[in-house]
Design a protein around this motif. Structure first.
Motif, short mmCIF file in Angstrom:
data_model
loop_
_atom_site.label_atom_id
_atom_site.label_comp_id
_atom_site.label_asym_id
_atom_site.label_seq_id
_atom_site.Cartn_x
_atom_site.Cartn_y
_atom_site.Cartn_z
N GLU A 92 0.84 -1.19 0.00
CA GLU A 92 0.00 0.00 0.00
C GLU A 92 0.88 1.24 0.00
OE1 GLU A 92 -2.53 -0.63 3.31
OE2 GLU A 92 -0.89 -0.85 4.75
N SER A 93 0.47 2.21 -0.78
CA SER A 93 1.24 3.45 -0.93
C SER A 93 0.47 4.60 -0.30
CB SER A 93 1.47 3.74 -2.41
OG SER A 93 2.11 4.98 -2.59
N LYS A 94 1.18 5.38 0.54
CA LYS A 94 0.57 6.54 1.17
C LYS A 94 1.46 7.76 0.94
CE LYS A 94 -1.98 3.99 4.70
NZ LYS A 94 -2.27 3.82 6.14
N PRO A 95 0.84 8.91 0.64
CA PRO A 95 1.64 10.13 0.38
C PRO A 95 2.59 10.45 1.52
CG PRO A 95 -0.68 10.47 -0.17
CD PRO A 95 -0.59 9.14 0.53
N HIS A 96 3.83 10.73 1.16
CA HIS A 96 4.88 11.13 2.10
C HIS A 96 5.28 10.01 3.08
CE1 HIS A 96 3.84 15.01 0.48
NE2 HIS A 96 2.65 14.98 1.06
N ARG A 97 4.74 8.82 2.90
CA ARG A 97 5.08 7.71 3.81
C ARG A 97 5.64 6.51 3.06
NH1 ARG A 97 0.05 6.92 7.80
NH2 ARG A 97 1.49 5.39 8.69
N GLY A 98 5.70 6.61 1.74
CA GLY A 98 6.29 5.55 0.94
C GLY A 98 5.38 4.35 0.74
N VAL A 99 6.00 3.24 0.34
CA VAL A 99 5.27 2.00 0.05
C VAL A 99 5.61 0.97 1.11
CG1 VAL A 99 4.91 0.16 -1.63
CG2 VAL A 99 5.35 2.49 -2.42
N LYS A 100 4.57 0.33 1.64
CA LYS A 100 4.78 -0.68 2.67
C LYS A 100 4.08 -1.98 2.29
CE LYS A 100 5.24 2.32 6.74
NZ LYS A 100 4.75 2.56 8.12
N VAL A 101 4.65 -3.10 2.75
CA VAL A 101 3.94 -4.37 2.67
C VAL A 101 2.69 -4.22 3.55
CG1 VAL A 101 4.04 -6.85 3.15
CG2 VAL A 101 6.09 -5.63 2.37
N ILE A 102 1.56 -4.73 3.09
CA ILE A 102 0.33 -4.55 3.86
C ILE A 102 0.46 -5.11 5.28
CG2 ILE A 102 -1.22 -4.54 1.87
CD1 ILE A 102 -1.95 -7.47 2.70
N SER A 103 -0.18 -4.45 6.21
CA SER A 103 -0.24 -4.95 7.58
C SER A 103 -1.45 -5.86 7.69
CB SER A 103 -0.38 -3.79 8.57
OG SER A 103 0.77 -2.97 8.53
N MET A 104 -1.25 -7.05 8.24
CA MET A 104 -2.34 -8.02 8.34
C MET A 104 -3.17 -7.71 9.59
SD MET A 104 -2.09 -9.66 5.61
CE MET A 104 -3.35 -10.91 5.87
N THR A 105 -4.25 -6.97 9.39
CA THR A 105 -5.16 -6.63 10.47
C THR A 105 -6.07 -7.81 10.77
OG1 THR A 105 -6.84 -5.81 8.94
CG2 THR A 105 -5.17 -4.23 9.71
N LYS A 106 -6.80 -7.71 11.88
CA LYS A 106 -7.74 -8.75 12.26
C LYS A 106 -8.77 -9.00 11.16
CE LYS A 106 -11.43 -9.62 15.58
NZ LYS A 106 -12.16 -9.11 16.75
N GLN A 107 -9.31 -7.92 10.59
CA GLN A 107 -10.33 -8.06 9.55
C GLN A 107 -9.76 -8.72 8.30
OE1 GLN A 107 -13.75 -7.29 9.92
NE2 GLN A 107 -13.71 -8.61 8.11
N ARG A 108 -8.55 -8.33 7.92
CA ARG A 108 -7.93 -8.93 6.73
C ARG A 108 -7.67 -10.42 6.94
NH1 ARG A 108 -3.65 -4.09 5.23
NH2 ARG A 108 -5.01 -2.95 3.79
#
Length: 217
Positions: free
Chosen positions: A61-77
């Motif tokens: 997932e890409s977020k402005p000014h925060r770069g690209v990260k591997v998705i965080s596996m949340t409870k819902q995911r």
């Protein structure tokens, strides 16, 4: 020229995809363009193209000014992932039992032999890779093209959770035992039993993953 660009993008995509799948890139980890550029000796363009493609797969997932990260596996995911996984893998085990596929059972037993060696060495990284092979072999043996393609897409997401859940010292031998029960159930050629056993395994893996990640209900 365009073809060369696509080849480089495919290469970068495959590298990042396999790194996520193997656990080299972990859930929530930031992916730095410059590091990938230096490692693969490519320009930034194919790296950016590959990252955009991975974002479409839901792996980064890409977020402005925060770069690209591997998705965080949340409870819902995790819940959504394991709901789908339970249905698909249940179908795969059912189809193998229905077909009385002895060659599939033989291949799965061979994978379990490798898993046993990894458990003895407490090699969690190798065990995670072997476990992925075990579940993908069930999909392949089903000979259902859509089942195979969907599970192949989900496999990297599953791997993000699997490495975490297998890090519990008691889980690897338990996981191996459950896998043997799955193969035994399929080899009984009872479709209902095979489906029930693998679904039970997936549900247990789901609850253990939540517990390990400290996001239990």
């Amino acid at each position: 020229m365009e073809n060369e660009k696509e080849v480089k993008t495919d290469r970068v995509f495959q590298y990042i995809y396999e790194s996520i799948k193997s656990g080299e890139y972990e859930s929530g980890q930031t992916l730095t363009e410059s590091e990938i550029v230096n490692k693969l000796q490519v320009s930034r363009t194919p790296v950016r193209e590959a990252l955009r493609r991975l974002e479409k797969y839901g792996l980064v997932e890409s977020k402005p000014h925060r770069g690209v990260k591997v998705i965080s596996m949340t409870k819902q995911r995790i819940e959504d992932l394991y709901q789908v996984r339970e249905v698909l893998e249940g179908l795969g085990a059912r189809l193998i039992a229905q077909k009385r596929d002895e060659s599939a059972v033989k291949k799965l037993n061979g994978i379990l032999t490798e898993a046993e060696k990894a458990v003895e060495k407490n090699d969690i990284h190798s065990l995670s890779t072997i476990n992925s092979s075990f579940h993908m072999e069930i999909a392949q043996a089903s000979e259902n093209l859509y089942l195979i393609n969907i599970l192949n897409t989900l496999q990297s997401h599953i791997s993000l959770v699997m490495v975490t859940s297998l890090s519990n010292k008691d889980r690897p031998p338990e996981n191996l035992k459950e896998h043997r029960m799955i193969v035994d159930a399929m080899e009984s050629w009872d479709p209902e039993l095979a489906e029930a056993v693998i679904k039970s395994h997936v549900r247990k893996s789901y609850h253990l993953a939540l517990k390990k990640m400290d996001i239990t209900k």
